[in-house]
Design a protein around this motif. Structure first.
Motif: not given
Length: 220
Positions: A103-127
Motif C-alpha cells: 500500500p505505501a505510495p512510494d513503494a508502489r510508484l517505484a515499482a510502477l516506474v521500474r516496470a514501465h522502464v523495463l518494458l520500454h528498454a526490452r521492447a523498444q520497437s513495439e514501444s
C-alpha cells in the motif's frame, strides 16, 4: 528485436476462431501471425506506417500479399494488434507490480516506474511504434488505445495522489503534471536506450525509480 506477445481484444469485432481450429491449424496460424507481425513491426520502425505497404510486409515475411491478407484484413489491423498488445502487456505488468509493492505510495510508484522502464528498454520497437504511430490508427481503434494509455497513466497518478495526500511526497507540483512528466520520461527510454552500452535494463529501471522518487519529494 524483443517482440512482446499478448492477446488483445479483436479489432472491429473480429471473432477469434482459434478455439475451433485443429491443433495443427492453430499452430500454423500462430507461426504465420508471428512472422507477419514481426515483419510489419520491422517495416513500421524503418519506414513508418504510411511508408509501409502490405507488399513490403509480405516481402519481409517471405510470403505473398494474398497470403498476408488471408491472415490480416488490413495494414491498419496489423498496427492495431501491435499497439494494443504492447499496451496490454504493460497494463498487466503494472497490475502485478502494484499488487506486489503493497500500500505505501512510494513503494508502489517505484515499482510502477521500474516496470514501465523495463518494458520500454526490452521492447523498444513495439514501444516506438506504439507512441509514434498513434495518429495512424484507424479511427475506430484510436479511442480504444487512448483508453488503455489512460489506464496506464492512472496507475501512476493514483500512487502520486496518494503520496501527496498522505504527506509522503512533498512536491508542490500538481499530481496531473507530475504524472505526465513521469510517464513521458519512462516512455522516452525506448527512443534512446541501447543494449550493450554498459547499463542493463534493470540498472536503468532502478535509476529511474530513484529519480522519480526524488522528483516527487518522497520523504521515506
Amino acid at each position: 528485436m524483443a517482440t512482446i506477445r499478448a492477446r488483445p481484444a479483436p479489432s472491429g469485432g473480429d471473432a477469434d476462431l482459434s478455439d475451433a481450429m485443429p491443433a495443427e491449424a492453430t499452430e500454423d496460424r500462430r507461426v504465420n501471425d508471428t512472422m507477419l507481425l514481426d515483419a510489419a513491426l520491422e517495416a513500421f520502425v524503418e519506414k513508418g506506417f504510411h511508408g509501409t505497404s502490405m507488399r513490403d510486409i509480405a516481402r519481409r515475411a517471405g510470403t505473398s500479399v494474398s497470403h498476408s491478407y488471408y491472415y490480416f484484413p488490413s495494414k491498419h489491423h496489423i498496427l492495431w494488434l501491435i499497439v494494443s498488445r504492447i499496451c496490454q502487456v504493460l497494463l498487466d505488468e503494472l497490475a502485478v507490480v502494484e499488487a506486489e509493492a503493497g500500500p505505501a505510495p512510494d513503494a508502489r510508484l517505484a515499482a510502477l516506474v521500474r516496470a514501465h522502464v523495463l518494458l520500454h528498454a526490452r521492447a523498444q520497437s513495439e514501444s516506438f511504434v506504439g507512441n509514434s504511430e498513434l495518429r495512424s490508427l484507424h479511427p475506430q481503434d484510436r479511442p480504444r488505445v487512448i483508453e488503455m494509455r489512460d489506464r496506464i497513466s492512472r496507475y501512476f497518478r493514483t500512487a502520486i495522489e496518494d503520496g501527496l495526500r498522505e504527506g509522503r511526497f512533498r512536491s508542490t507540483e500538481p499530481a496531473a503534471e507530475l504524472t505526465l512528466a513521469v510517464v513521458t520520461m519512462c516512455t522516452a527510454v525506448a527512443g534512446w536506450y541501447r543494449p550493450g552500452g554498459g547499463t542493463t535494463p534493470e540498472d536503468l529501471a532502478d535509476h529511474y525509480a530513484g529519480m522519480v522518487l526524488r522528483m516527487v519529494g518522497a520523504t521515506s
